[in-house]
Design a protein around this motif. Structure first.
Motif, PDB file in Angstrom:
ATOM      1  N   GLN B  39      49.515  16.809  18.386  1.00  0.00           N
ATOM      2  CA  GLN B  39      50.373  16.378  17.297  1.00  0.00           C
ATOM      3  C   GLN B  39      49.570  15.919  16.088  1.00  0.00           C
ATOM      4  O   GLN B  39      50.038  15.956  14.970  1.00  0.00           O
ATOM      5  CB  GLN B  39      51.272  15.218  17.755  1.00  0.00           C
ATOM      6  CG  GLN B  39      52.294  15.599  18.805  1.00  0.00           C
ATOM      7  CD  GLN B  39      53.473  16.321  18.186  1.00  0.00           C
ATOM      8  OE1 GLN B  39      53.993  15.912  17.161  1.00  0.00           O
ATOM      9  NE2 GLN B  39      53.887  17.407  18.811  1.00  0.00           N
ATOM     10  N   THR B  40      48.360  15.458  16.358  1.00  0.00           N
ATOM     11  CA  THR B  40      47.524  14.962  15.268  1.00  0.00           C
ATOM     12  C   THR B  40      46.061  15.088  15.667  1.00  0.00           C
ATOM     13  O   THR B  40      45.753  15.237  16.851  1.00  0.00           O
ATOM     14  CB  THR B  40      47.864  13.491  14.926  1.00  0.00           C
ATOM     15  OG1 THR B  40      47.115  13.093  13.787  1.00  0.00           O
ATOM     16  CG2 THR B  40      47.531  12.562  16.086  1.00  0.00           C
ATOM     17  N   GLN B  41      45.171  15.049  14.679  1.00  0.00           N
ATOM     18  CA  GLN B  41      43.734  15.110  14.945  1.00  0.00           C
ATOM     19  C   GLN B  41      43.276  13.740  15.441  1.00  0.00           C
ATOM     20  O   GLN B  41      43.296  12.778  14.687  1.00  0.00           O
ATOM     21  CB  GLN B  41      42.989  15.430  13.639  1.00  0.00           C
ATOM     22  CG  GLN B  41      43.078  16.874  13.213  1.00  0.00           C
ATOM     23  CD  GLN B  41      42.011  17.718  13.896  1.00  0.00           C
ATOM     24  OE1 GLN B  41      41.152  17.186  14.597  1.00  0.00           O
ATOM     25  NE2 GLN B  41      42.070  19.033  13.711  1.00  0.00           N
ATOM     26  N   ARG B 101      56.720   5.912  16.506  1.00  0.00           N
ATOM     27  CA  ARG B 101      55.277   6.131  16.599  1.00  0.00           C
ATOM     28  C   ARG B 101      54.538   4.959  15.969  1.00  0.00           C
ATOM     29  O   ARG B 101      53.597   4.425  16.553  1.00  0.00           O
ATOM     30  CB  ARG B 101      54.879   7.421  15.861  1.00  0.00           C
ATOM     31  CG  ARG B 101      55.334   8.657  16.580  1.00  0.00           C
ATOM     32  CD  ARG B 101      54.854   9.896  15.854  1.00  0.00           C
ATOM     33  NE  ARG B 101      55.710  11.014  16.225  1.00  0.00           N
ATOM     34  CZ  ARG B 101      55.400  12.284  16.034  1.00  0.00           C
ATOM     35  NH1 ARG B 101      54.261  12.602  15.450  1.00  0.00           N
ATOM     36  NH2 ARG B 101      56.228  13.231  16.398  1.00  0.00           N
ATOM     37  N   TYR B 146      45.997   6.374  11.105  1.00  0.00           N
ATOM     38  CA  TYR B 146      47.068   7.271  11.552  1.00  0.00           C
ATOM     39  C   TYR B 146      48.428   6.748  11.059  1.00  0.00           C
ATOM     40  O   TYR B 146      49.263   7.503  10.563  1.00  0.00           O
ATOM     41  CB  TYR B 146      47.026   7.373  13.079  1.00  0.00           C
ATOM     42  CG  TYR B 146      48.033   8.310  13.703  1.00  0.00           C
ATOM     43  CD1 TYR B 146      48.605   9.370  12.994  1.00  0.00           C
ATOM     44  CD2 TYR B 146      48.416   8.137  15.038  1.00  0.00           C
ATOM     45  CE1 TYR B 146      49.523  10.222  13.592  1.00  0.00           C
ATOM     46  CE2 TYR B 146      49.329   8.985  15.640  1.00  0.00           C
ATOM     47  CZ  TYR B 146      49.885  10.026  14.914  1.00  0.00           C
ATOM     48  OH  TYR B 146      50.790  10.861  15.503  1.00  0.00           O
ATOM     49  N   LEU B 150      51.179   8.502   8.625  1.00  0.00           N
ATOM     50  CA  LEU B 150      52.582   8.735   9.005  1.00  0.00           C
ATOM     51  C   LEU B 150      53.540   8.291   7.909  1.00  0.00           C
ATOM     52  O   LEU B 150      54.635   8.821   7.765  1.00  0.00           O
ATOM     53  CB  LEU B 150      52.913   7.973  10.295  1.00  0.00           C
ATOM     54  CG  LEU B 150      52.391   8.566  11.604  1.00  0.00           C
ATOM     55  CD1 LEU B 150      52.604   7.592  12.755  1.00  0.00           C
ATOM     56  CD2 LEU B 150      53.078   9.888  11.917  1.00  0.00           C
TER      57      LEU B 150
END
Lengths: 159, 156
Positions: B39-41, B101, B146, B150
Motif C-alpha cells: 500500500q505504501t513504500q 490509518r 507517512y 496521508l
C-alpha cells in the motif's frame, strides 16, 4: 403508653408484622407522615446541590462542537478525560482540556479512537458501567457522538 | 506407591499427547495487495523492525517456530494473534479508511514508546523484537512522515 406506641410504630414502619389496634394506629400514621416530611426536608438541599452539579459546564470543552454533542461528552466522558484525571492512559487517549491545541494528525487519531471505542461499546469502561448503570451511553447518545466524530474527521481531513 | 506415580506420569503424558490433537488454525494467509508493504513504500529498516517485532501477531502471516506447534504454547499464541489482529492487521491495511490509518499509526507510535508493544512475553523469547531507542525513534519518524503523506491527497 407513648413509649409503647413508638416501639410498635417503629415495627410498623419497618414492616414488623404483629401489632394490635388499640388506639395507637392513628398516632403511628401521623408519625410516619412526619418522618417522611422530615426526610424530604433534609434531603432537599442535597438534591439541589446534586442538581446544580449535574448542570453542563460547557466552558470545560473548548474544542468546538454542537451543544447536544457537548452535553453528552460532558455528562458521560469528561470526568475521566481531562487534565485532572489520574489514569495516564485515559488522559493520553483523550483529554478534552488539550484537544483543541493538538495538531491535525493527533486530532484525527483521537477521533478515530473515539469512534472505535464507542462502536465497540468500550467507553465508558464496562466495569464502570456495571457499577453505575446510568453512566452508560444510550443508543441515541452513541449514534450522536459517532455521527459527529465521523463528520468532524472528514471535515478536518479536507482542511 | 511407585506404581501410582508411574501411572500418574503415564496419564500426564497421555493428556499432553492428546492435547496435541487440538491444534488451533494456523495463521498463514497469502500476502495480498491490501498488505501495508504493497500500500505504501516502507523503508527496509522499518520493514525489518515490523517483521521482527510486530508481524507475527498483527498480520495474516505468522512465522512459526517448532515449539509454537506444542499445545499450550500454540493456544496462547493463537489467542494473541486473534486479539492482535482485531486491533491491527497489517495484511488488511488496504481496507482501512485514511482516518483509521492515521489513528492506528498514532497508536503504534504510542504503544511502542510506552514499551507496551511488542508484548513482553514475546520480546522475552524473541531477542530481535527488543527495540532500541534509536529503532523506536526511526519507527516514530517514519510514522509521522507517512501520516503527513496521508493528509496531503484528499482521497475521499
Amino acid at each position: 403508653m407513648h413509649a409503647l406506641n413508638k416501639i410498635t410504630c417503629w415495627e410498623v414502619f419497618t414492616g414488623a408484622p404483629n401489632y394490635s389496634s388499640d388506639g395507637w394506629a392513628f398516632n403511628c400514621e401521623i408519625m410516619i407522615k412526619q418522618a417522611h416530611l422530615f426526610v424530604l426536608l433534609m434531603a432537599l438541599p442535597g438534591a439541589t446541590a446534586a442538581f446544580a452539579q449535574e448542570a453542563p459546564k460547557p466552558e470545560k470543552i473548548t474544542y468546538p462542537m454542537p451543544g447536544q454533542v457537548k452535553t453528552v461528552m460532558i455528562n458521560k466522558c469528561y470526568d475521566c478525560h481531562y487534565d485532572g484525571e489520574r489514569d495516564e492512559e485515559a488522559k493520553a487517549g483523550l483529554n478534552f482540556n488539550t484537544l483543541d491545541q493538538l495538531g491535525k494528525i493527533k486530532q484525527l487519531a483521537v477521533f478515530s479512537n473515539i469512534q472505535k471505542e464507542i462502536e465497540k461499546g468500550a467507553m465508558p469502561p464496562k466495569k464502570f458501567v456495571t457499577k453505575y448503570p446510568k453512566a452508560a451511553l444510550t443508543k441515541e447518545e452513541a449514534d450522536l457522538l459517532v455521527e459527529w466524530v465521523k463528520k468532524e474527521s472528514a471535515a478536518l481531513l479536507k482542511q | 506407591m511407585k506404581k501410582i506415580l508411574r501411572l500418574g506420569g503415564l496419564l500426564l503424558v497421555a493428556v499432553f499427547l492428546a492435547m496435541q490433537f487440538f491444534q488451533p488454525e494456523r495463521n498463514s494467509g497469502e500476502v495480498t495487495a491490501a498488505h501495508l508493504y504493497r500500500q505504501t513504500q516502507v523503508p527496509p529498516g522499518v520493514q525489518r523492525m515490523l517483521n521482527n517485532a510486530c508481524m507475527d501477531c498483527h498480520s495474516n502471516q505468522t512465522n512459526y517456530d517448532w515449539y509454537h506447534r506444542l499445545a499450550l504454547v500454540s493456544w496462547l499464541i493463537s489467542q494473541h494473534i486473534t486479539e492482535g489482529k482485531q486491533e491491527l492487521n497489517f495484511s488488511e491495511w488496504g481496507s482501512l479508511s485514511v482516518i483509521d490509518r492515521i489513528g492506528l499509526l498514532e497508536d503504534m507510535s504510542g504503544e511502542v514508546k510506552r514499551g507496551a508493544m511488542p508484548l513482553k512475553s514475546y520480546s522475552f523469547i524473541h531477542h530481535e523484537a527488543r527495540l532500541s531507542t534509536a529503532q523506536v525513534d526511526s519507527l516514530a519518524e517514519w510514522i509521522r512522515h507517512y501520516q503527513e503523506g496521508l493528509l496531503l491527497p484528499v482521497s475521499e
